[in-house]
Write a protein that holds these residues in place. Structure first.
Motif, short mmCIF file in Angstrom:
data_model
loop_
_atom_site.label_atom_id
_atom_site.label_comp_id
_atom_site.label_asym_id
_atom_site.label_seq_id
_atom_site.Cartn_x
_atom_site.Cartn_y
_atom_site.Cartn_z
N VAL A 1 37.14 37.38 47.70
CA VAL A 1 35.89 37.38 46.60
C VAL A 1 35.98 36.87 45.50
N SER A 2 35.77 36.87 44.03
CA SER A 2 36.24 37.31 42.82
C SER A 2 35.94 37.98 42.17
N ALA A 3 37.11 38.12 41.07
CA ALA A 3 37.27 39.32 40.94
C ALA A 3 36.03 40.12 39.88
N ARG A 4 35.40 38.93 39.51
CA ARG A 4 34.48 38.83 39.14
C ARG A 4 33.19 39.71 39.80
N THR A 5 32.57 39.38 40.77
CA THR A 5 32.39 40.08 42.35
C THR A 5 32.54 41.23 42.27
#
Length: 423
Positions: A250-254
């Motif tokens: 998943v994204s680092a933001r998630t």
């Protein structure tokens, strides 16, 4: 008077009880904030029982919550102490509470509890600045379980001027039991390890399926549980969202969003980095730990025997256990003390740094070994050189049973010093 009891047995007195009583004596609104099932309702019920005209309303009940939402102004009207459990479910009550305490500014008007960091929720209004004191209630500390006030975080600043304490050490197996047991009252009450694990599993699933979804729309709860398992395995390590994102695809933001949510409901705690430069502290990488060591052990599938005999995970879980025992003690410490970790670009580190409001510093290093060597003080010596006269003491907590001196301000102590040392 006989000791109060609950369905779980005799009430274990909380070190935070004194803080709540003191706050109610001079503050209009007191918030007891902490994880679900950490004993907030038991504590507030005990305190309310000593007030002649107290009333308790629990927003976990659908009918009570509906009344709070439909007619908040009437809901908060009460001439005595009004206890409101789980205030985060009805943030609309805060403005009527504000009106009530501005109209009648007597101390001890409202005692609230919450299972999320209420003032951090964006949906809340301007809340109660200057009118409310917040006291965090953690799962049981080791001292509370032994009927004592844990005094390590205060005592460590007086260690250099005091005789070395004679302290009994806990064996590796005894420490493993403390770690896997954790501190939730329901877990402590279950002597059967299998039943304890059932409780911890149900607890984690409920938080993910109910509490976190109350705060945000999570499309893949399984990703969140997997993230918690990664956090448990990396207890005491630097929190690098990009690395976790790669493992979860998943994204680092998630990942950052998930971590924020987990901290919001007291599942994890981030320990900021210490630096002599205040600007550097703000951007440095924090450490992460599970708030309860029992949950960390459950997420990793570890029982007492596997943890005591296994090699790789005992050290990280022991460090996380120590970090959270320190965090608990900050709540009732005599001084205003903050918790950090220290790590240089050359990978020299100190597991925990305690700093007082006037700038005095104490370092704590955690070793899963029953012996201690001069090299174990490398990070503490560097911290001592960097802070000079502000350095009060450096302690290596280890699994041995001897209190030893490695210099005027450098000591090795058994892990049990955390809950048995007090000057």
């Amino acid at each position: 008077m006989s000791e109060p009891v609950t369905p779980l047995g005799k009430v274990i007195r909380r070190n935070a009880e004194r803080l709540v009583r003191e706050a109610l004596a001079d503050t209009r609104v007191v918030l007891v904030n902490g994880a679900r099932q950490s004993g907030k309702s038991t504590l507030t019920a005990l305190i309310a029982s000593g007030h002649e005209n107290s009333l308790t309303r629990n927003l976990d009940r659908p009918d009570v919550l509906a009344a709070a939402q439909e007619d908040p102004n009437t809901f908060v009207k009460h001439p005595g102490l009004l206890v409101i459990d789980e205030i985060q479910y009805a943030p609309g009550l805060l403005l009527p509470i504000k009106y009530q305490v501005d109209t009648d500014p007597r101390p001890g008007r409202f005692l609230l509890t919450g299972s999320a960091r209420v003032l951090g929720l964006k949906s809340l209004p301007d809340a109660l600045p200057g009118r409310m004191e917040t006291i965090e209630l953690w799962p049981f500390s080791q001292g509370e379980l032994e009927g004592a006030v844990d005094g390590f975080v205060d005592s460590v600043f007086r260690l250099a001027d005091s005789p070395l304490p004679a302290l009994p050490g806990d064996s590796r197996r005894a420490l493993a039991l403390r770690i896997v047991r954790g501190g939730f009252p329901e877990a402590i009450a279950r002597s059967d390890p299998r039943r304890r694990r059932r409780f911890l599993g149900s607890y984690v699933n409920t938080l993910i399926e109910r509490d976190i979804r109350d705060l945000a729309d999570i499309s893949k709860p399984a990703d969140l549980k997997r993230l918690l398992q990664i956090v448990a395995a990396r207890t005491g390590q630097l929190l690098v969202a990009a690395n976790m994102a790669s493992e979860l695809s998943v994204s680092a933001r998630t990942v950052q969003r998930y971590l924020d949510l987990c901290e919001e409901i007291f599942l994890i705690k981030r320990i900021p980095a210490w630096s002599g430069n205040l600007a550097t502290r703000a951007v440095a990488t924090p450490k992460v730990a599970c708030v309860d060591s029992g949950i960390a052990a459950y997420l990793l599938g570890l029982d007492e025997n596997r943890l005591a005999t296994g090699g790789d995970l005992f050290g990280p879980l022991l460090e996380g256990f120590v970090l959270m025992e320190l965090s608990r003690q900050l709540s009732w410490a005599e001084e205003d003390i903050r918790l950090f970790h220290y790590r240089t670009r050359d990978q020299v580190e100190v597991d925990a740094v305690l700093e007082t409001a006037d700038g005095r510093v104490a370092g704590v290093e955690v070793k899963a070994s029953a012996t201690v060597r001069s090299e174990d003080f490398r990070g503490l010596r560097l911290l001592e050189r960097q802070t000079g006269d502000a350095f009060a003491a450096g302690v290596v907590l280890y699994t041995g049973d001897q209190s030893l001196s490695f210099g005027p301000r450098l000591k090795a102590l058994p892990i049990s010093a955390l809950w048995r040392m007090r000057f």
